[in-house]
Design an enzyme around this catalytic site. Structure first.
Site, PDB file in Angstrom:
ATOM      1  N   LYS A 495     -20.669  45.530 -56.569  1.00 17.00           N
ATOM      2  CA  LYS A 495     -20.728  44.556 -55.756  1.00 17.00           C
ATOM      3  C   LYS A 495     -19.620  44.126 -54.713  1.00 17.00           C
ATOM      4  O   LYS A 495     -19.754  44.512 -54.001  1.00 17.00           O
ATOM      5  CB  LYS A 495     -20.190  43.798 -57.086  1.00 17.00           C
ATOM      6  N   ARG A 596      -9.935  34.647 -67.706  1.00 13.67           N
ATOM      7  CA  ARG A 596     -11.058  34.587 -66.453  1.00 13.67           C
ATOM      8  C   ARG A 596     -12.637  34.070 -67.671  1.00 13.67           C
ATOM      9  O   ARG A 596     -12.555  33.192 -67.920  1.00 13.67           O
ATOM     10  CB  ARG A 596     -11.223  35.442 -65.479  1.00 13.67           C
ATOM     11  N   TYR A 724      -9.159  29.899 -25.740  1.00 14.75           N
ATOM     12  CA  TYR A 724      -9.482  28.495 -26.401  1.00 14.75           C
ATOM     13  C   TYR A 724      -7.608  27.871 -26.821  1.00 14.75           C
ATOM     14  O   TYR A 724      -6.758  28.596 -27.077  1.00 14.75           O
ATOM     15  CB  TYR A 724      -9.893  27.889 -27.341  1.00 14.75           C
ATOM     16  N   MET A 773     -15.413  33.032 -31.361  1.00 11.48           N
ATOM     17  CA  MET A 773     -16.166  33.114 -32.169  1.00 11.48           C
ATOM     18  C   MET A 773     -17.000  35.537 -32.631  1.00 11.48           C
ATOM     19  O   MET A 773     -17.198  35.625 -33.572  1.00 11.48           O
ATOM     20  CB  MET A 773     -17.518  32.447 -32.406  1.00 11.48           C
TER      21      MET A 773
END
Length: 829
Positions: A495, A596, A724, A773
């Site tokens: 998964k 759960r 930054y 980024m």
């Protein structure tokens, strides 16, 4: 000529076996098979049914018989009614029979054979010797890293009458193994590459390991080694100094046969000055790392002992190629998968590469781009006719041949084909639009520069790459196989894009290595695996309400955790299977304390009643999740979960007249709670080399390595700010590197400003300034680096667990957070 042919009677005599059944009148046996999945040629094949801790080759005899195999070596009773026209030889131990057979085969040849052992460098030295000597000899050598108790016999089996020289490597992991390999290889000369920590756990101490490895050379006339390894030098001189073995020592001391005066590294090359011969001997190689220099000097020493003149040595040594130790699979253009094995081109490595792409089921269509095979000992027409037959047996749909020799024999290839005189012509003239939705294998001799084709055909992406080591994944799978009962199955979790590693590619290798079940999170993940050729049972852990129709059509097995999901499934069954005699497999989830998902104790009686009224449902398993299996302080709670699970699952199983599996353990629970392994266990992130338990962690291998490259190097003066927000101010003059990975790739911003490290040439460099980024900056003051150099974000040096600790999270989040835009490169050695 090829290998001699053997009769079934000869096999029995050589191996000391007993013929139990001789119903097939074979015309001679030539091919040996130990892995039923790798069958290429059924005719003239002998299968060794090897038994190991986790597998038994006898299970695959009937299937191989159906595919045409008629000769078998067995160690236990088999049902002869299933294989009425087969020849059966019974032996006590199939591996020992294989070793005896190949030792006998070796004894039929009187050619010189070089045996190579040591902790590191065996395969490189073997391949470089081949590169240096193939112009003068027809050489047979170990394929890839065939150096084990099974690999060595299979390598020796390739020896044929046309061969004039053999080069074989031998690796051991414990005492008693080298005597067996020595009797099989029977080397006339030897190279002991070095001694290190590899496989230390199999020996009492380093001295015992050296003495065990030395057994390979007990009958050799020559042994080459580096005397700078002092312990190795002392033991070799003590053990072999007074024998007939000539010791050729090389190193820095004046008493060596080959004295190393100096080593100069410059502009990607290394020049080695030696004191050999009257005026010394100087060689230059295209490698600068210390391991390659040591490997090259072993080869130089061999060429000196073989009496090559200085000019030939210098000319050949300067062209030592980079050796690809692994097969790489990358994402190609036009939805292709690109398998790169472009550093050698011979029949043996071609067979290995074809085996690898046959494991890849993503594309039914397969193309091979193949160069001239530069040295085979065969006449060209015979050689390429054999290549043609090999490609057809492996269901290759198209051949693109590159080179004048293969192009001269186009007529022997009677399927889709195209030929080009050289690599540049192919790149210029072949329209890449013709390549789509297929697996492409690149197989070329080094001189054809197939790396140009690799760059031309791979999907363009930025230079950040997640390397997936499939060998390590297989190792981890097999480690857990050894921890569970023989009848216990394994469900592998694929998964979340296989924890960031790529769903299909991981599922494919797990299917090939016979995992029992796969589990995905959502139905669309399972449907994609089915479309890509995955046939294993697949459990869907989070079935969405609108996905049951697709699950039924693609034979996916939903987790059912509530009456609501069960009733939605029943309606889907009525829509899709009304009037059909088909069953739908499900897995019942019980809540035993995690709170759960799952049915609780008060739900069991009405659940049984509802399921008994719908015979089209087949309960494949009942399972639950442990909340804290890795935590020894929560053992009492975990034991309570297990006992409740036993109670509830027993009640369900007794209510139905067919077998229903049970499973509750994840990776962490397998060794802590072996009594709760039941019918199946579930492996998740541990498959990828991350374990909660320290002892387990030592036994696992890292699967994932995140790499990027340096885009730019610049100097920042004291007081200068970086990135930054000006959150990092240089306290002194520093040198920084800009690295092409940022938070859009999965590099967490919390690693900014000195929290995270990145490895540069084996040294840690702090991340300075805020992570951007698409890039980040690191302090490389004092580190010798250049623009374009590779860096490692996590892998063996900086573990995923270390990164997770710094971020106060778990390794799952690190792996699953790697962006899809990061290229995945799969490799297998």
């Amino acid at each position: 000529m090829t290998q001699p042919w053997y009769s079934i009677q000869e096999f029995a005599r050589i191996t000391g076996g007993k013929i139990l059944q001789e119903e097939y009148k074979e015309t001679g046996i030539r091919h040996l098979l130990i892995d039923s999945r790798l069958l290429n040629i059924a005719e003239h094949c002998l299968f060794f049914a090897i038994k190991s801790e986790r597998n038994n080759g006898h299970r695959f005899i009937a299937d191989l018989f159906e595919k045409g195999v008629r000769n078998f070596i067995i160690t236990e009773d088999v049902d002869t009614a299933q294989i009425p026209e087969a020849n059966l030889i019974f032996v006590e131990n199939a591996v020992e029979a294989l070793q005896k057979l190949c030792a006998h085969h070796r004894s039929r040849f009187s050619i010189p054979v070089v045996g190579i052992t040591g902790s590191n460098g065996k395969t490189i030295v073997k391949e470089w010797l081949y590169h240096l000597l193939f112009k003068d000899f027809t050489i047979t050598r170990s394929p890839k890293s065939y150096n084990s108790q099974i690999g060595v016999p299979l390598a020796i089996w390739q020896m044929a009458e046309a061969d004039a020289l053999g080069i074989f490597e031998a690796g051991i992991s414990k005492t008693g193994e080298m005597d067996k390999l020595q009797s099989i290889i029977q080397p006339t000369a030897g190279i002991f590459t070095n001694i290190g920590s590899a496989h230390d756990e199999g020996f009492q101490n380093r001295e015992q390991k050296i003495r065990e490895k030395l057994k390979l050379f007990k009958n050799t006339s020559l042994l080459i080694y580096r005397s700078d390894h002092k312990q190795l030098d002392n033991i070799i001189r003590e053990s072999l100094g007074k024998t007939d073995t000539k010791l050729f020592r090389w190193g820095e001391k004046e008493d060596n046969d080959l004295i190393i005066r100096s080593v100069e590294k410059k502009a990607g090359k290394t020049t080695i000055h030696t004191g050999f011969a009257e005026n010394g001997l100087q060689v230059t190689i295209d490698h600068t790392d210390d391991a390659s220099i040591e490997n090259a000097l072993h080869c130089l020493a061999y060429m000196i002992t073989a009496r090559y003149n200085a000019e030939v040595i210098q000319q050949r040594m300067q062209h030592l190629p980079s050796i690809a130790m692994r097969l790489e699979m990358k994402e190609g253009i036009n939805n292709c998968s690109l398998v790169n094995d472009s550093y050698s081109s011979d029949l043996d490595s071609l067979k290995i590469a074809l085996d690898f792409i046959n494991q890849q089921k993503q594309h039914p269509k397969k193309t091979i781009i193949l160069s001239d095979i530069v040295q085979s000992g065969k006449e060209d027409r015979q050689l390429y006719s054999e290549v043609s037959r090999l490609l057809k047996r492996n269901n290759i749909n198209r051949l693109i041949g590159i080179g004048d020799h293969i192009g001269a024999y186009q007529d022997v290839f009677d399927f889709d084909k195209a030929f080009f005189s050289n690599t540049d012509t192919f790149i210029m003239d072949f329209p890449v639009s013709k390549l789509s939705n297929e697996t492409i294998l690149l197989k070329g001799a080094r001189k054809f520069e197939f790396e140009k084709i690799s760059n031309h055909l791979q999907q363009k992406a930025h230079e950040t790459v997640l390397n997936i080591n499939l060998n390590a994944l297989i190792h981890n799978l097999n480690y857990y196989r050894q921890q569970i009962g023989r009848e216990t199955k394994i469900m592998a979790m694929v998964k979340a894009f296989s924890y960031g590693s790529g769903s299909f590619e991981i599922a494919n290798i797990l299917q090939f290595h016979r995992a029992d079940y796969l589990a995905v999170a959502y139905a669309d993940e399972g449907i994609e695996l089915r479309k890509a050729g995955i046939t294993l049972p697949i459990m869907v852990m989070n079935p969405e309400v609108d996905s049951f129709d697709g699950m039924i059509n693609y034979k996916l097995e939903p987790e059912i955790y509530s009456f609501r999901t069960l009733n939605i499934l029943l309606k889907a069954i009525e829509r899709n299977l009304f009037g059909k005699d088909e069953k739908v497999a499900i897995h019942l989830k019980l809540d035993t304390g995690m709170h759960r998902l799952g049915f609780e104790e008060q739900d069991i009686d009405p659940l049984i009643e509802l399921l008994q009224g719908h015979p089209q449902i087949n309960i494949k398993s009942v399972f639950s999740h442990l909340a804290a299996s890795e935590d020894p302080e929560e053992e009492e709670f975990t034991r309570g979960q297990i006992e409740l699970f036993k109670k509830l699952s027993d009640k369900i199983r007794k209510a139905f007249d067919y077998s229903i599996m049970r499973h509750i353990l994840n990776s962490a629970g397998i060794t802590r709670y072996p009594d709760a392994q039941f019918d199946m266990v579930r492996l998740g992130i541990s498959l990828y080399g991350v374990a909660a338990d320290r002892q387990q962690q030592k036994m696992l291998q890292n699967v994932s390595t995140l790499r990027s490259t340096i885009s730019q190097i610049r100097k920042v003066k004291k007081g200068g700010s970086i990135s930054y927000g000006r959150n990092w101010i240089a306290e002194e003059d520093i040198k920084i590197a800009v690295v092409g990975i940022g938070y859009a790739d999965g590099l967490n911003r919390k690693l900014s400003n000195g929290v995270g490290d990145i490895m540069v040439h084996g040294k840690r460099a702090k991340i300075v300034g805020d992570v951007c980024m698409d890039m980040c900056m690191i302090d490389i003051t004092g580190i010798d680096a250049e623009e374009g150099d590779e860096v490692i974000i996590f892998g063996n040096e900086i573990s995923i667990k270390e990164v997770a600790r710094k971020l106060e999270t778990i390794p799952y989040e690190i792996l699953t957070g790697i962006s899809r835009r990061v290229k995945r490169v799969y490799y297998q050695e």
